[in-house]
Design a protein around this motif. Structure first.
Motif, PDB file in Angstrom:
ATOM      1  N   GLU A   9      -5.590   2.561  -7.536  1.00  0.00           N
ATOM      2  CA  GLU A   9      -6.423   2.398  -6.357  1.00  0.00           C
ATOM      3  C   GLU A   9      -6.084   1.071  -5.689  1.00  0.00           C
ATOM      4  N   PHE A  10      -6.032   1.097  -4.363  1.00  0.00           N
ATOM      5  CA  PHE A  10      -5.785  -0.125  -3.605  1.00  0.00           C
ATOM      6  C   PHE A  10      -7.132  -0.766  -3.276  1.00  0.00           C
ATOM      7  N   TRP A  49      -3.654  -3.760  -7.009  1.00  0.00           N
ATOM      8  CA  TRP A  49      -3.409  -2.417  -7.554  1.00  0.00           C
ATOM      9  C   TRP A  49      -4.204  -2.272  -8.847  1.00  0.00           C
ATOM     10  N   GLN A  50      -5.277  -1.487  -8.808  1.00  0.00           N
ATOM     11  CA  GLN A  50      -6.157  -1.341  -9.963  1.00  0.00           C
ATOM     12  C   GLN A  50      -6.095   0.078 -10.501  1.00  0.00           C
ATOM     13  N   MET A  51      -6.060   0.136 -11.819  1.00  0.00           N
ATOM     14  CA  MET A  51      -6.016   1.435 -12.492  1.00  0.00           C
ATOM     15  C   MET A  51      -7.413   2.027 -12.527  1.00  0.00           C
ATOM     16  N   GLY A  52      -7.548   3.236 -11.947  1.00  0.00           N
ATOM     17  CA  GLY A  52      -8.841   3.912 -11.948  1.00  0.00           C
ATOM     18  C   GLY A  52      -9.131   4.587 -13.272  1.00  0.00           C
ATOM     19  N   GLN A  53     -10.337   5.112 -13.396  1.00  0.00           N
ATOM     20  CA  GLN A  53     -10.728   5.784 -14.642  1.00  0.00           C
ATOM     21  C   GLN A  53      -9.904   7.030 -14.906  1.00  0.00           C
ATOM     22  N   THR A  87       0.846  -1.207   0.000  1.00  0.00           N
ATOM     23  CA  THR A  87       0.000   0.000   0.000  1.00  0.00           C
ATOM     24  C   THR A  87       0.877   1.251   0.000  1.00  0.00           C
ATOM     25  N   GLY A  88       2.084   1.109  -0.526  1.00  0.00           N
ATOM     26  CA  GLY A  88       3.018   2.235  -0.526  1.00  0.00           C
ATOM     27  C   GLY A  88       2.617   3.312  -1.527  1.00  0.00           C
ATOM     28  N   THR A  89       2.592   4.534  -1.073  1.00  0.00           N
ATOM     29  CA  THR A  89       2.174   5.649  -1.928  1.00  0.00           C
ATOM     30  C   THR A  89       3.316   6.194  -2.777  1.00  0.00           C
TER      31      THR A  89
END
Length: 868
Positions: free
Chosen positions: A492-493, A483-487, A310-312
């Motif tokens: 996004e985690f 780890w999902q790519m948002g619109q 969850t590293g930013t």
């Protein structure tokens, strides 16, 4: 010895050195900052947090000039949020009346700078207490520690270093993010506890994850630290037990060199392993990811350890490389009131602490007038801060309370200390846990006393039970993060599952596959060898891991009905493998049947032979009064024809499915019918020989070979065969068997002869009778031709012997229904041989040369011979 340890660590780490004068004061040698966040209280908690990522390493080996202090850079908003969470928890506890009433907690929090030496130095400064007005510290080596408990550090290697420094003084260390399994060793680290699960549990979860997605060929990379080395070693051991192979395990040094990074990237690029475990901190992957970006390497599926899942820092900077990554993260918690506490800071507070000043300038990217911040990041010239900035409206990593994982661990660590102190304060006099049932003195607490209560603490916070096992580890549980790519293109985690070791082996891991988003459309594959399909088995490649194998088809009669079978299973005796070798099917049944072309042909020949014999008998009946019929012992001829019909029909008992009755019948009929035939022929041969010898003067031989004697001889010879058959059938009779010896894929139904001695005695007796016929017929070969049939009997016996001598090797060398066919061929051939040799010449004369069928012709040669 303790003093020597401290002095040695001080020298090696360039930390503190105590010089005791009359007032027992200590001073820090060298130029170093001692910035901290602190608050006085009845009981002081120490805190170590990585507020920066260490980058610059001074030269410590020249011994020519005084080394410069390590410089820290790259401010960590997450690290500062962890600091603030500790302060928030202490403030919350101090405001409670049900927990530690009349006792106030204080704190001293310092920056560990993500660096071992800096972390150790900060720990020693905390143990020596607050700096006095004259710049001196209370000397820890000469008395008691200023803090009895330290919460930290975030890294395993740093925690190990701190523990080895403060451990001899029994100072407990409670870590919120040091997960190395090595820290569970109570012999080496007896005063260590943590609120993050040990990597031993994380590794089990990762291996289960790998098995779930059928990744059997996995790489692993990590920084050369205790955290990565112990974690990856555990992964290798656990993976081996689960039939998962490690393609490579690469460690890069703490001091980066491009040459080493290129070597590791080259290994990863050339390997067929598409899934890689990154067991390291989030900042440690940056050099590798930078090289990935330069070389356009995008096929790697990453498994993240909890240190960066969850590293930013990597979240948006490397989203095109890390989208689709999965990994386990510390359980998330919701801490009421924390966001309001985090955003309470105002610009005026930045002038009270260098830490807050640095936070303000980093978050708002501006420069404070007369700033206390000595760390410069980003552009050298920033715009002045306007004074209108507010954290309450700023969207930033620091103020984000949606992913409180490490912060939640910090919160639990503080509460664990508070509950331990509360339990200690509640101790009843003369009923305590220490010597003489004593309790600890709250105004003079020893660190080891607090550690005793810490080990046994159990409490509820925010609905979760917190406790520690015998190794000082908490209840292991993780969230599975994707780890999902948002619109909007940001990462996004998303929680897609969990691991909870308390649920049991079968249910401890849950994965919601339907909501996982991979880099591609399908789950990525990572195999050294493609799976072996049913019908094949795995065979390992020499010198390679067990996950690298070839697929070999199962042998005949063996199957594998699952993927990646290690060995093939043998079918039962009644079954055989199908063509695909993936299931056992009933074996085909083979026997000589009427439906077979061979069986129907032999049956036709058998019936045809019987019909021809019957036709010959009819001819002989019609022409029974003719000389040629009467001259050749008419009664024995008719008996012979009758028994030949039996010989021709007995093959019908050999055709069809063998049963116990048919096995009894076939060999009995064969033996007796042929014994009858050969006995008749023997009788005819003896009569012919004796008839001509009776013509000699004074001979009365024929009175011993009348019709009654001829019948008796036939049945006497046959009765011997009957006796042999009876003995055979009563001692060891033939029986039906299922033979799989010759053709494994078939069950051959056949008759076992039971006793081989009995079978060969039957054949031997027939051979004996035939031999007698041949000898007697040979002796009668010179008798007159027209009347003598001895030469035809001789020729028929030669054919009989040829057929049965040929039969023996053919019978032994064939199997299945062909063995029966060979036996039937011998029966029919010998029967036809007898029929044609003995009766064909007579029928020829009767039907085609009737002029020769006269008594005159029959006596013709004899008269001619006498005259001559």
């Amino acid at each position: 010895m303790g003093y020597l340890n401290i002095i040695l660590m001080v020298i090696l780490c360039n930390n503190l050195m105590c010089t005791a004068d009359g007032s027992l004061k200590c001073r820090i040698l060298g130029n170093t900052n001692t910035y901290s966040l602190s608050e006085k209280g009845d009981f002081i908690l120490g805190g170590l947090f990585p507020l920066h990522f260490f980058k610059s390493v001074p030269d410590l080996l020249s011994f020519e000039v005084m080394p410069k202090p390590p410089t820290c850079s790259e401010f960590s908003p997450r690290g500062f949020r962890w600091m603030q969470t500790m302060i928030f928890a202490i403030s919350e506890i101090n405001n409670r009346q049900d927990l530690l009433p009349n006792i106030t907690l204080g704190y001293t929090i310092m920056d560990s700078c993500d660096h071992i030496a800096t972390s150790t130095k900060s720990a020693l400064i905390q143990l020596n207490g607050q700096e006095g007005e004259d710049g001196s510290f209370s000397c820890f080596a000469a008395g008691r520690a200023a803090v009895n408990m330290i919460i930290g550090d975030a890294g395993s290697s740093r925690s190990v270093a701190v523990l080895r420094t403060i451990g001899p003084f029994h100072i407990p260390l409670v870590s919120y993010f040091a997960s190395c399994s090595c820290l569970s060793d109570k012999k080496e680290f007896p005063y260590f506890m943590r609120t993050i699960p040990s990597d031993a549990f994380q590794i089990k979860a990762i291996v289960k994850l790998v098995k779930h997605f059928k990744w059997t060929w996995v790489g692993a990379v990590g920084l050369d630290t205790d955290y990565a080395r112990f974690g990856i070693q555990l992964f290798i051991e656990e993976a081996k037990q689960s039939d998962v192979c490690i393609a490579y395990a690469e460690f890069f040094p703490t001091t980066y060199t491009r040459e080493r990074i290129l070597e590791i990237v080259d290994v990863m690029k050339k390997s067929s392993a598409n899934v890689v475990l990154g067991f390291t901190g989030e900042g440690d992957l940056v050099p590798i990811l930078d090289e990935f970006r330069l070389q356009n390497i995008t096929h790697i599926q990453w498994i993240a350890s909890e240190a960066w899942s969850t590293g930013t820092l990597l979240r948006n900077e490397y989203r095109e490389l890390l989208a689709g990554s999965v990994g386990f993260a510390i359980r998330r918690g919701q801490i009421p009131g924390l966001k309001r506490f985090l955003t309470r800071i105002r610009q005026s507070d930045a002038y009270t602490s260098p830490f807050i000043a640095e936070l303000w300038e980093e978050v708002f990217d501006c420069k404070l007038n007369n700033s206390l911040n000595t760390h410069m990041h980003g552009p050298q010239s920033r715009k002045p801060c306007s004074g209108l900035e507010s954290l309450e409206t700023k969207v930033h990593i620091y103020t984000d309370d949606t992913q409180l994982r490490v912060s939640y661990n910090v919160y639990k660590a503080v509460y664990a200390v508070a509950h331990a102190l509360h339990n200690m304060n509640s101790c009843i006099k003369d009923n305590g846990p220490f010597e003489n049932n004593s309790c600890a003195e709250m105004k003079n607490i020893h660190p080891w006393q607090l550690h005793h209560y810490m080990r046994n603490v159990r409490f509820l916070t925010l609905g979760e039970e917190v406790s520690f096992d015998k190794n000082g580890d908490p209840i292991p549980s993780y969230d599975l993060i994707n780890w999902q790519m948002g619109q909007d293109g940001s990462i996004e985690f998303v929680k897609v599952g969990y691991y909870d070791a308390t649920l049991g082996t079968e249910t401890e891991l849950f994965i919601n596959d339907s909501i996982i988003l991979w880099r591609g459309e399908q789950v990525p594959k990572s195999l050294c060898s493609e799976s072996c399909n049913p019908g094949t088995r795995r065979t390992p490649r020499k010198g390679q891991p067990m996950c690298c194998f070839d697929c070999i088809s199962c042998a005949d009669g063996e199957i594998s009905n699952q993927t990646d079978a290690v060995e093939c299973l043998k079918c039962s005796l009644e079954k055989w493998s199908n063509e695909a070798k993936d299931q056992c099917i009933p074996k085909s049944i083979e026997f000589l049947s009427y439906q077979d072309l061979l069986g129907s042909t032999l049956a036709f020949i058998s019936i045809f032979g019987a019909c021809v014999t019957t036709a010959v008998a009819a001819v002989f009946t019609i022409f029974r009064k003719t000389p040629i019929v009467r001259a050749n012992n008419m009664e024995l001829s008719f008996l012979l024809l009758l028994f030949l019909v039996l010989c021709f029909l007995c093959p019908l008992a050999f055709i069809g499915e063998p049963t116990t009755i048919s096995c009894f019948m076939r060999h009995t009929l064969f033996g007796i019918s042929f014994a009858l035939c050969i006995s008749c022929i023997l009788g005819k041969t003896v009569v012919v020989l004796m008839a001509f010898r009776a013509t000699l003067p004074g001979s009365n031989v024929m009175k011993w070979f009348g019709l009654a004697q001829q019948r008796a001889s036939v049945f006497l010879c046959t009765s011997i065969q009957i006796v042999i058959c009876i003995v055979w059938l009563t001692t060891s009779p033939p029986y039906a068997i299922q033979n799989t010896k010759y053709q494994s894929a078939k069950i051959i139904l056949e008759c076992s002869v039971g006793s081989n001695v009995g079978f060969w005695c039957v054949l031997g007796y027939i051979g004996f009778l035939a031999s007698m016929c041949f000898i007697i017929a040979f002796l009668a070969r010179k008798l007159p031709d027209n009347f003598n049939e001895a030469k035809f009997i001789t020729f028929s016996m030669l054919i009989f012997f040829a057929v049965w001598i040929t039969f023996i090797p053919a019978y032994v060398s064939t199997s299945g229904k062909y063995t029966v066919a060979v036996e039937l061929f011998a029966i029919l051939a010998s029967a036809f041989g007898l029929l044609v040799c003995i009766f064909a010449p007579k029928c020829y004369i009767i039907l085609l040369k009737p002029e020769k069928n006269t008594k005159k012709y029959m006596m013709g040669r004899n008269s001619h011979t006498t005259t001559k």
